[in-house]
Design a protein around this motif. Structure first.
Motif: not given
Length: 307
Positions: A175-181, A246-259, A268-274
């Motif tokens: 049960h990972p908290f978040l995955i990003k395929p 685009s290098v690091g864009a997906g990593d940045s999305m994950v970081a912003g969302f989870v934080a 909603v606010e988490s997705l906006k930041q991600g």
């Protein structure tokens, strides 16, 4: 605490030249050196947004020292296991076409793997987040990803996973908290074409059935879709801007969302930041700075979709 893990980091040597000629001497017009790795990208983005974090994994040699010093300069706390072998070097050639030559990386032996797990067993507590991004290093297997997933489940820490399909599916039972395929990776996992928003949502829900808690599916220029553990589905849209790298864009999305989620528990606010973090990095040379993220958050549109 927020922790990132990069099992096989690298020093990326980026070389710019007008025309690459194989078999001949080529002179570089500009070069730069960057601490590379998905977990490292996450650490840098988190700290630039004001979130303290610890970067872990394995480093060695003068290239490992470069990564350690680069993260320290960013304000990230590096606590890597030190190897006798040298951290790999990746060469990125930017000419008439882009060519990448990635090093293999050192073999990680059992003793050093145990040091890393002992580190987390001594420190990890409820409410912490562990970002495990990228693939295995030589000497490691999917069992090591599963073991980290198990530890996070036992300690009630948020386990955030961004990796290839085999490693991802091996960890779903915990049960990972978040995955990003992305859509292509969904297609690869289920061996079927994913050619519509409805099919994206359908197969992302199948991953939730298999154990994933929350899922962000990146859709490139069409934004991203979030499926939450509460059954809600949201879509974010991409703001206007010029994509530079685009290098690091997906990593940045994950970081912003989870934080943001750990801070607010607001999807909603988490997705906006991600989404803003991912776009800001795509619009930047390197990982985004906080001022651009802050500006783009105001432009991000998020809609609830589905039932």
């Amino acid at each position: 605490m927020l922790y990132t893990i990069t099992f096989n980091p690298a020093v990326d040597v980026v070389m710019n030249l007008d025309n690459l000629q194989l078999g001949a001497l080529n002179r570089v017009e500009k070069d730069s050196y960057v601490a590379g790795g998905k977990g490292i990208n996450i650490s840098v983005l988190l700290k630039r947004l004001g979130y303290d974090n610890v970067a872990t994994g394995f480093i060695g040699g003068f290239t490992g020292d470069f990564i350690h010093d680069s993260l320290t300069a960013e304000g990230v706390k590096p606590e890597f296991i030190k190897l006798d072998a040298m951290t790999r070097i990746n060469v990125k050639l930017k000419a008439q076409e882009e060519t990448e030559i990635n090093g293999k990386g050192p073999v990680i032996d059992a003793a050093n793997i145990e040091k890393l797990f002992n580190y987390f067993e001594e420190r990890l507590t409820e409410g912490d987040a562990v970002f495990l991004a990228g693939n295995t290093a030589p000497g490691m297997t999917s069992d090591h990803f599963v073991r980290m997933a198990q530890l996070c489940q036992i300690r009630k820490a948020h386990f955030v996973l961004d990796t290839n399909k085999d490693l991802l599916t091996a960890c779903l039972a915990y049960h990972p908290f978040l995955i990003k395929p992305n859509a292509d990776e969904l297609s690869e996992i289920f061996q079927t074409p994913i050619d519509s928003l409805a099919s994206v949502i359908h197969y992302a829900k199948e991953l939730q059935v298999l154990g994933a808690t929350n899922i962000i599916v990146s859709l490139g220029g069409k934004g991203a879709v979030l499926l939450t553990e509460t059954g809600d589905v949201y879509q974010s849209y991409v703001p206007k801007g010029q994509v530079i790298n685009s290098v690091g864009a997906g990593d940045s999305m994950v970081a912003g969302f989870v934080a943001k989620y750990i801070e607010t528990q607001d999807y909603v606010e988490s997705l906006k930041q991600g989404a803003a973090c991912g776009s800001a990095t795509a619009f930047s040379v390197g990982i985004a700075q906080a001022d651009l993220v802050d500006a783009l958050v105001k432009e991000i549109k998020v809609e609830r979709i589905g039932e």
